[in-house]
Design an enzyme around this catalytic site. Sequence first.
Site, PDB file in Angstrom:
ATOM      1  N   HIS A   1      28.022  32.168  50.065  1.00  0.00           N
ATOM      2  CA  HIS A   1      27.471  32.339  51.419  1.00  0.00           C
ATOM      3  C   HIS A   1      27.510  33.798  51.833  1.00  0.00           C
ATOM      4  CE1 HIS A   1      31.767  32.608  51.982  1.00  0.00           C
ATOM      5  NE2 HIS A   1      31.504  33.272  53.105  1.00  0.00           N
TER       6      HIS A   1
ATOM      7  N   HIS B   1      27.226  40.725  53.033  1.00  0.00           N
ATOM      8  CA  HIS B   1      27.437  40.559  51.594  1.00  0.00           C
ATOM      9  C   HIS B   1      27.786  39.111  51.286  1.00  0.00           C
ATOM     10  CE1 HIS B   1      31.431  41.007  53.346  1.00  0.00           C
ATOM     11  NE2 HIS B   1      31.828  40.202  52.375  1.00  0.00           N
TER      12      HIS B   1
HETATM   13  P1  A2P Z   1      33.645  35.978  53.541  1.00  0.00           P
HETATM   14  O1  A2P Z   1      33.341  36.124  52.093  1.00  0.00           O
HETATM   15  O2  A2P Z   1      33.551  34.582  54.010  1.00  0.00           O
HETATM   16  O3  A2P Z   1      32.814  36.847  54.417  1.00  0.00           O
HETATM   17  P2  A2P Z   1      38.809  40.494  55.132  1.00  0.00           P
HETATM   18  O4  A2P Z   1      38.013  41.458  55.966  1.00  0.00           O
HETATM   19  O5  A2P Z   1      39.310  39.322  55.894  1.00  0.00           O
HETATM   20  O6  A2P Z   1      39.844  41.167  54.304  1.00  0.00           O
HETATM   21  O7  A2P Z   1      37.776  39.887  54.095  1.00  0.00           O
HETATM   22  C1  A2P Z   1      36.955  40.684  53.296  1.00  0.00           C
HETATM   23  C2  A2P Z   1      35.921  39.785  52.636  1.00  0.00           C
HETATM   24  O8  A2P Z   1      36.553  38.917  51.699  1.00  0.00           O
HETATM   25  C3  A2P Z   1      35.186  38.886  53.601  1.00  0.00           C
HETATM   26  O9  A2P Z   1      33.855  38.898  53.208  1.00  0.00           O
HETATM   27  C4  A2P Z   1      35.872  37.551  53.478  1.00  0.00           C
HETATM   28  O10 A2P Z   1      35.195  36.389  53.772  1.00  0.00           O
HETATM   29  C5  A2P Z   1      36.349  37.572  52.052  1.00  0.00           C
HETATM   30  N1  A2P Z   1      37.640  36.875  51.944  1.00  0.00           N
HETATM   31  C6  A2P Z   1      38.776  37.107  52.658  1.00  0.00           C
HETATM   32  N2  A2P Z   1      39.786  36.322  52.254  1.00  0.00           N
HETATM   33  C7  A2P Z   1      39.285  35.555  51.257  1.00  0.00           C
HETATM   34  C8  A2P Z   1      39.827  34.533  50.414  1.00  0.00           C
HETATM   35  N3  A2P Z   1      41.106  34.130  50.515  1.00  0.00           N
HETATM   36  N4  A2P Z   1      39.018  33.956  49.504  1.00  0.00           N
HETATM   37  C9  A2P Z   1      37.744  34.321  49.379  1.00  0.00           C
HETATM   38  N5  A2P Z   1      37.172  35.281  50.130  1.00  0.00           N
HETATM   39  C10 A2P Z   1      37.917  35.892  51.053  1.00  0.00           C
END
Ligand code: A2P
Length: 222
Positions: free
Chosen positions: A150, A70
Amino acid sequence: PTLEKELLPLYFGWFLAKRDEDFLRKTSHDFLEQLGNLKAFKKRLPAFGYEDKQKLDLLKHFAKSPNILHCTAKFCDYGKVLGSEEYAQQEAVKKAYSRGYTLHISALFATPRTVGAQVDLTADQLLVWPLDAEKEVMPRDNLPRGSRAHITLGTAAEVQDVQTGIDLLEFVKLQQSRSDGENLGELTGLVAGKVSYCDNGMWMLNLSRKIEVKSIYSGYYG
Ligand code: A2P
């Protein structure tokens, strides 16, 4: 009867359709395989945290991969993140919710920490892109809106997924300050394009043809 408060998701984002997700995983493997075999890459192993001439399997290096591919739009952590309520209440977000979107992937990148796909958001998609997404990571830079967009494809063992967008912004910043990095080769097939190197073990493949994937904008509740 009183209604319960609306629940906020872990994050809002664009979720890839199954077939396109499978295709992108295959594409990612192909990218890592070809990159790992590139002479220029083998000559720069120390920057990747390995010793010269050490055998490195990039597919194994990136030990983790998200369950659902995603592109995160807004991370809410079920409402704990400041501003997530306001985000969710925007008319544009409500309108976009559960709609289909085509995501345009212009580049793939790999660093010692993460491997990901750079997404070029359309004007429509930017309507639900948070205003502070780039500033949150690089407060002192004026990076274009959407430049953090991304799809995380994989991370090294101890690395959090959120690092992928941070790495991407580092590329964008480097590309702004000096030109495009060193052109160090070409890949073919699924991942045809030019490979450039930006120091610190940061590799980017600019695709000669953008990859388009179908997705649905929605919330992930875990
Ligand atoms: P990404 O979008 O780079 O893939 P997690 O499993 O760590 O809780 O994260 C769930 C999703 O949210 C993942 O897709 C992750 O990164 C994104 N994510 C986690 N923390 C943040 C943040 N502080 N800011 C933006 N996106 C985040």
